[in-house]
Design an enzyme around this catalytic site. Structure first.
Site, PDB file in Angstrom:
ATOM      1  N   ARG A   1       0.940  -1.236  -0.099  1.00 47.48           N
ATOM      2  CA  ARG A   1      -0.010   0.098   0.138  1.00 47.48           C
ATOM      3  C   ARG A   1       1.013   1.309   0.010  1.00 47.48           C
ATOM      4  NH1 ARG A   1      -2.145  -3.694   3.810  1.00 47.48           N
ATOM      5  NH2 ARG A   1      -4.408  -4.462   2.860  1.00 47.48           N
TER       6      ARG A   1
ATOM      7  N   LYS B   1      -2.869  -2.237   7.715  1.00 51.71           N
ATOM      8  CA  LYS B   1      -4.361  -1.826   7.829  1.00 51.71           C
ATOM      9  C   LYS B   1      -4.920  -2.735   8.649  1.00 51.71           C
ATOM     10  CE  LYS B   1      -8.320  -1.776   4.626  1.00 51.71           C
ATOM     11  NZ  LYS B   1      -8.828  -2.015   3.186  1.00 51.71           N
TER      12      LYS B   1
ATOM     13  N   HIS C   1      -1.356   3.015  -5.725  1.00 55.87           N
ATOM     14  CA  HIS C   1      -2.361   2.038  -5.181  1.00 55.87           C
ATOM     15  C   HIS C   1      -2.752   0.730  -6.204  1.00 55.87           C
ATOM     16  CE1 HIS C   1      -5.187  -0.274  -2.693  1.00 55.87           C
ATOM     17  NE2 HIS C   1      -4.760   0.256  -1.575  1.00 55.87           N
TER      18      HIS C   1
ATOM     19  N   ARG D   1      -0.941  -2.799  -7.075  1.00 59.18           N
ATOM     20  CA  ARG D   1      -1.602  -4.051  -5.938  1.00 59.18           C
ATOM     21  C   ARG D   1      -2.266  -4.718  -7.105  1.00 59.18           C
ATOM     22  NH1 ARG D   1      -0.828  -4.278  -1.072  1.00 59.18           N
ATOM     23  NH2 ARG D   1      -2.855  -4.836  -0.183  1.00 59.18           N
TER      24      ARG D   1
ATOM     25  N   HIS E   1      -3.412  -9.522   2.720  1.00 58.18           N
ATOM     26  CA  HIS E   1      -4.825  -9.427   2.982  1.00 58.18           C
ATOM     27  C   HIS E   1      -5.220 -10.737   3.874  1.00 58.18           C
ATOM     28  CE1 HIS E   1      -6.046  -7.778  -1.373  1.00 58.18           C
ATOM     29  NE2 HIS E   1      -5.687  -6.906  -0.532  1.00 58.18           N
TER      30      HIS E   1
ATOM     31  N   TYR F   1      -2.830 -17.342   8.254  1.00 57.64           N
ATOM     32  CA  TYR F   1      -1.431 -17.651   8.179  1.00 57.64           C
ATOM     33  C   TYR F   1      -0.755 -16.752   8.822  1.00 57.64           C
ATOM     34  CZ  TYR F   1      -2.570 -20.765   4.275  1.00 57.64           C
ATOM     35  OH  TYR F   1      -3.294 -21.817   3.454  1.00 57.64           O
TER      36      TYR F   1
END
Length: 395
Positions: free
Chosen positions: A242, A269, A332, A335, A359, A369
């Site tokens: 990001r 985030k 951005h 991504r 994510h 994970y």
């Protein structure tokens, strides 16, 4: 004999307090200081009691008589008016203690430990500027769906449709917290489904066609600007983090022995630390910029203050200087570029890509994970990605 309004108004001062009776136990207490108080004397359970009915002239003679009538009705039903008054006061105090503002800030304090600094700032802004000014003084139990909707439509009326949607979401969390803590019975935001305008979803512009991406990469290579901006711009497609994470990169987070960038949780985030493997190309670019900014905190410091990171619009502004509009590409958007091409062209497993994008990825048992999961595979993926971008420059 009953009182008249003239008698109440013209009652003069005396050396001592005195009473002017109106009948049925109602009297006007005139104090030696000039204050005038309505009082009702009555008997309940064989005890004489006095009920305060207000201050004259705020409470007129007529209103005092109306209050007397209500009190007498309660006595006929076996109810002590003074106990009712105390219960009413306690109810008002309880409502004030459980106002929307009180509950909202309690919810905020409880939840903020799990939020990133940026999210804390956003939530505080939504509360201070959009919810509390209009709902704060209401007892949380008194807020109806219509009252809440009126608050949300203030944001909607100024075109802030996404903000209105977020306000509904935040207020719902506050109401559900109030329900869970026994201070409300239900969440009124649940009744507002479909009541707000739907904001148009806007995706970050991105280039996913290899040939056009090659043209962009060549343009970035030729960018004429400060070294910090030029290198940050070259790193953006290689790292596809990001933009805020890139511009806030710190030298202490870089490990050149393992070729890893360890981003702390408070910058992410999802408020979870993230590990970014560094390809040979990325390491080379960082080594190139190190003599210029290595003695500062940030890898890409602001031109105005070396103690602050590069501003959030710098890289997008650089793309505009290269001739690319905001509808063509954004920082951005790299991504989305990586997500598409790593999957469709380079054929990496989607869960590896999603993990590298930071994510939320869960395994078959629903467990997230950890940051080191599949690190060797992700290291290989990041190197293959950098090599692939190099080949696109020659197309």
């Amino acid at each position: 004999m009953s009182l008249t309004d003239i008698q109440c108004r013209e009652a003069s001062l005396k050396k001592k307090d005195y009473k002017l009776g109106d009948g049925r136990g109602l009297y006007l207490l005139v104090t030696k200081t000039g204050s005038k108080y309505w009082r009702l004397k009555f008997r309940f359970a064989q005890k004489e009691k006095v009920l305060a009915l207000g201050v004259y002239p705020d409470v007129s003679l007529k209103k005092a008589r109306d209050k007397t009538y209500l009190a007498k009705q309660q006595l006929e039903e076996g109810i002590d008016p003074t106990a009712t008054r105390k219960a009413q006061k306690m109810s008002l105090l309880e409502k004030a203690a459980n106002s929307f503002e009180v509950v909202a800030w309690e919810w905020y304090e409880k939840e903020q430990n799990a939020w990133s600094p940026a999210h804390i700032k956003k939530q505080k802004y939504l509360l201070e500027r959009n919810l509390i000014p209009y709902l704060g003084k209401y007892p949380i139990t008194d807020i109806t769906p219509l009252i809440l909707l009126d608050c949300l439509r203030r944001a909607e009326s100024r075109g802030a449709l996404e903000t209105a949607r977020r306000l509904k979401q935040v207020s719902g969390q506050i109401f559900r917290y109030a329900v869970a803590t026994g201070r409300a019975e239900r969440d009124p935001s649940a009744d507002l489904r479909g009541a707000l305008k739907t904001p148009q979803v806007r995706h970050f512009s991105a280039i996913t066609e290899p040939k056009k991406l090659g043209e962009l990469l060549r343009a970035i290579e030729g960018f004429e600007g400060t070294p910090t901006v030029a290198i940050a711009l070259r790193l953006a497609p290689l790292l596809f983090v990001r933009p805020g994470e890139l511009r806030k990169m710190e030298w202490t987070e870089i490990d050149f022995k393992t070729n890893e960038w360890n981003i702390p949780a408070e910058k992410m985030k999802m408020n979870q630390s993230h590990l970014v493997p560094l390809s040979e190309q990325v390491v080379a670019l960082l080594k190139e910029i190190e003599p210029l900014t290595g003695h500062w905190q940030y890898v890409f410091p602001s031109e105005r203050s070396r103690r602050k990171p590069m501003s959030d619009n710098t890289l997008n502004a650089a793309l505009r200087r290269l001739g690319y509009s905001k509808d063509e590409v954004t920082t951005h958007g790299f991504r989305a570029t990586a997500r598409t091409l790593l999957d469709e062209v380079l054929e990496f497993e989607p869960h590896l890509i999603e993990h590298q994008l930071a994510h939320e990825v869960k395994d078959s048992l629903g467990r997230a994970y950890n940051r080191t999961k599949h690190l060797k595979k992700r290291m290989n993926m990041m190197q293959v990605w950098s090599d692939y971008l190099d080949t696109l420059k020659d197309i």
